[in-house]
Design a protein around this motif. Structure first.
Motif, PDB file in Angstrom:
ATOM      1  N   SER A  30     -24.948  -2.280  33.393  1.00  0.00           N
ATOM      2  CA  SER A  30     -24.649  -1.591  32.137  1.00  0.00           C
ATOM      3  C   SER A  30     -25.410  -0.276  32.038  1.00  0.00           C
ATOM      4  O   SER A  30     -24.879   0.718  31.552  1.00  0.00           O
ATOM      5  N   GLY A  31     -26.658  -0.240  32.518  1.00  0.00           N
ATOM      6  CA  GLY A  31     -27.414   1.011  32.531  1.00  0.00           C
ATOM      7  C   GLY A  31     -26.771   2.035  33.445  1.00  0.00           C
ATOM      8  O   GLY A  31     -26.684   3.232  33.115  1.00  0.00           O
ATOM      9  N   MET A  45     -25.069   5.707  32.412  1.00  0.00           N
ATOM     10  CA  MET A  45     -25.403   6.992  33.043  1.00  0.00           C
ATOM     11  C   MET A  45     -24.142   7.698  33.534  1.00  0.00           C
ATOM     12  O   MET A  45     -23.997   8.916  33.384  1.00  0.00           O
ATOM     13  N   VAL A  46     -23.210   6.955  34.102  1.00  0.00           N
ATOM     14  CA  VAL A  46     -21.957   7.543  34.569  1.00  0.00           C
ATOM     15  C   VAL A  46     -21.161   8.093  33.386  1.00  0.00           C
ATOM     16  O   VAL A  46     -20.628   9.203  33.444  1.00  0.00           O
ATOM     17  N   GLU A  89     -20.023  11.977  32.782  1.00  0.00           N
ATOM     18  CA  GLU A  89     -18.629  12.358  32.557  1.00  0.00           C
ATOM     19  C   GLU A  89     -18.477  13.099  31.230  1.00  0.00           C
ATOM     20  O   GLU A  89     -17.717  14.065  31.143  1.00  0.00           O
ATOM     21  N   LEU A  90     -19.208  12.676  30.206  1.00  0.00           N
ATOM     22  CA  LEU A  90     -19.137  13.330  28.907  1.00  0.00           C
ATOM     23  C   LEU A  90     -19.663  14.763  28.995  1.00  0.00           C
ATOM     24  O   LEU A  90     -19.065  15.685  28.445  1.00  0.00           O
TER      25      LEU A  90
END
Length: 141
Positions: A48-49, A53-54, A58-59
């Motif tokens: 989940s961490g 981060m991914v 992407e944001l």
């Protein structure tokens, strides 16, 4: 992930039964289950961490693309000239609400308490008197 055949699992179970013994085998299985659960929880937290981060990366990339696109649009379509400045030296008055205009500014006033001048102040005897009821009085006559 791990390639364990059913025959290998059966061999491990037989060795555990012989080495640990049938008396302590349930306790040993509980301990193994506890540690397997803890390992899964750590793996889930790590995953989940990593996913977070991914998503953040992407944001940030999408925000950079949106900013570049916005700048391109603003270059192609410049903003119109600003409107002339309004003289604010004199305050402007609100228009008076029209009787037919329901959208006028709302005004809150206290509801007046009207007492006729010829009526005396109510007394304690008036409080005990029955209240007239026009429907009941009309039906009685």
């Amino acid at each position: 992930m791990f390639d364990i055949a059913p025959s290998e699992l059966l061999l491990v179970a037989f060795i555990a039964l012989v080495v640990i013994g049938p008396k302590d085998l349930p306790k040993a299985m509980r301990v193994v289950g506890y540690w397997v659960g803890r390992a899964r929880a750590v793996g889930r937290q790590f995953r989940s961490g990593f996913d977070e981060m991914v998503r953040e990366a992407e944001l940030e990339e999408m925000e950079k693309k949106w900013k570049a696109e916005n700048e391109r649009i603003m270059r192609e379509h410049p903003a119109p000239a600003p409107a002339p400045a309004v003289d604010t030296a004199e305050p402007t008055a609100l228009p008076a609400p029209d009787a037919t205009d329901a959208d006028g500014p709302a005004v809150m006033v206290e509801k007046p308490h009207v007492v006729p001048a010829d009526d005396p102040a109510p007394t304690a005897a008036d409080a005990d008197a029955p209240v007239p009821n026009p429907l009941r009085d009309r039906a009685a006559s």
